[in-house]
Design an enzyme around this catalytic site. Structure first.
Site, mmCIF file in Angstrom:
data_model
loop_
_atom_site.group_PDB
_atom_site.id
_atom_site.type_symbol
_atom_site.label_atom_id
_atom_site.label_comp_id
_atom_site.label_asym_id
_atom_site.label_seq_id
_atom_site.Cartn_x
_atom_site.Cartn_y
_atom_site.Cartn_z
ATOM 1 N N TYR A 108 0.857 -1.197 0.000
ATOM 2 C CA TYR A 108 0.000 0.000 0.000
ATOM 3 C C TYR A 108 0.889 1.241 0.000
ATOM 4 O O TYR A 108 1.887 1.308 0.734
ATOM 5 C CB TYR A 108 -0.907 0.030 1.239
ATOM 6 C CG TYR A 108 -1.682 1.331 1.385
ATOM 7 C CD1 TYR A 108 -2.965 1.446 0.873
ATOM 8 C CD2 TYR A 108 -1.110 2.442 2.014
ATOM 9 C CE1 TYR A 108 -3.669 2.646 0.980
ATOM 10 C CE2 TYR A 108 -1.809 3.638 2.122
ATOM 11 C CZ TYR A 108 -3.092 3.732 1.606
ATOM 12 O OH TYR A 108 -3.779 4.917 1.704
ATOM 13 N N GLU A 149 -3.240 7.423 -4.343
ATOM 14 C CA GLU A 149 -3.138 6.159 -3.600
ATOM 15 C C GLU A 149 -3.027 4.982 -4.555
ATOM 16 O O GLU A 149 -3.737 4.924 -5.565
ATOM 17 C CB GLU A 149 -4.376 5.995 -2.711
ATOM 18 C CG GLU A 149 -4.438 4.678 -1.946
ATOM 19 C CD GLU A 149 -5.735 4.526 -1.170
ATOM 20 O OE1 GLU A 149 -5.828 5.080 -0.066
ATOM 21 O OE2 GLU A 149 -6.674 3.874 -1.684
#
Length: 387
Positions: A101, A189
């Site tokens: 992530y 993101e």
């Protein structure tokens, strides 16, 4: 402005971030054509701005044209948490060894950009934070200095990224930071950022939110507006040039400043209520702006009370009060208002409101944000016991 996944990947590509080859389709035949062009196996992915696509059946692997047609037929028109799928992204399937992530956003309190990086990707970052907060590395980046390759690699090492992926992750973090800053993003993101068996690091998903205040620098953003998902409240607010996000609660929120608006949402939630919206009127609270804000709030049938939270700085309290009084002459509100007015000339503003002849059951003034929130929640029907 929130982008769909496929738009986010196109945005990433402008800054050199590697993404899967693919294309967007709005019909089943188009989806099959894209699948044929990129080569099987492919993944057919619903394009909606909400999480949980996979669990809802909105992400499917297709090994041939028949499966691509079958999945596109099932996904197009699907309802995922109230969002109807109008387009799919069809991309070349990727072999995955590990999932990470990575994201950049702005930490307003620190006045710096914030990198969040974790070796535990592919799931909601909130789940990781709740289960294992130490698994998330947070690195503040001074906008003046920027992000170096060395700092990126150090963050990846701290996050315990596989040594085989360290160079690739560090390189993508630098590119993602450039996308975030030069691309004027509020959020950039990648979840998951994947390590392939051959050692390449690759963005498998993209979540991008653009800063509307920078729109004047980006004429190319006009193409994104054509696909932007707005409900009727948000469309009305945009027409009136207001910073508005529709939510699901019963307390309408008006505040001056994004930080104060967010704090207002938090305190309403703290006392057991739920906000119906985020509405930031910025530094202007004159009659025109206030009337526009109240009209948008009034448009929402779910609103049972209105919480106006103003802290006067450059905007003076008496001007805010005059704007509210004049706006009430233009908008016939269904819901009562609770007003917290503080800061520059707040006493004068409260006197103007008291002398305006507004019935006390339609306008209540409170001295603090907490007491105002409690009153607004009570008027809206009390604390939400279902949350």
């Amino acid at each position: 402005m929130d982008l769909f996944e496929y738009q986010g990947k196109q945005y990433f590509s402008r800054f050199g971030i590697p993404v899967s080859p693919g294309g967007v389709a709005v019909t089943v035949d188009e989806a099959v054509d894209v699948a044929e062009s990129v080569g099987y196996p492919v993944v057919v992915k619903a394009q909606v701005q909400v999480g949980g696509r996979g669990k809802a059946g909105g992400i499917k692997l297709a090994n041939d044209a028949a499966e691509a047609r079958q999945h596109a037929t099932a996904i197009l028109g699907m309802d995922i948490k109230g969002h109807v799928v109008q387009r799919v992204w069809v991309e070349k399937a990727s072999d995955i060894s590990e999932e990470y992530y990575a994201s950049f956003t702005l930490d307003r309190s620190a006045k710096k950009h914030l990198l969040m990086l974790s070796a535990q990707g592919g799931v909601e970052i909130e789940e990781v934070a709740a289960r294992d907060p130490d698994a998330i590395v947070k690195l503040h980046v001074d906008p003046v200095d920027g992000l170096s390759q060395e700092a990126s690699r150090a963050a990846a090492e701290q996050a315990r990224i596989n040594p085989a992926a360290l160079d690739g992750v560090a390189e993508i973090l630098v590119l993602l930071y450039r996308c975030f800053t030069e691309g004027d993003c509020d959020l950039a993101e990648i979840n998951p950022l994947i390590l392939k068996p051959a050692g390449e690091v690759h963005a498998l998903d993209a979540k991008v939110s653009l800063d509307g205040n920078a729109e004047f620098r980006h004429p190319e953003w006009e193409e994104f507006k054509a696909t932007e998902e707005l409900d009727d409240r948000e469309r009305l607010a945009r027409d009136k040039d207001l910073q508005y996000i529709g939510l699901e609660g019963t307390v309408g929120i008006i505040a001056n400043g994004a930080g104060l608006a967010m704090s207002t949402l938090d305190v309403v939630n703290q006392v057991g209520g739920q906000a119906a919206n985020f509405l930031d009127i910025g530094g202007g609270a004159n009659a025109d702006v206030m009337a526009a804000a109240l009209e948008v709030i009034n448009f929402d049938d779910s609103v049972r009370s209105i919480f106006i939270n103003i802290f006067g700085g450059i905007t003076r309290g008496e001007e805010v009060a005059k704007g509210i009084v004049e706006a009430l002459g233009r908008v016939d509100l269904r819901a009562p208002m609770v007003i917290r007015l503080d800061g520059t000339n707040a006493d004068e503003g409260r006197r103007i409101l008291a002398d305006a002849g507004i019935p006390p059951d339609r306008l209540i003034t409170k001295p603090t944000m907490l007491s105002a929130a409690e009153s607004a929640v009570a008027l809206a029907g009390g604390a939400d016991t279902t949350a």
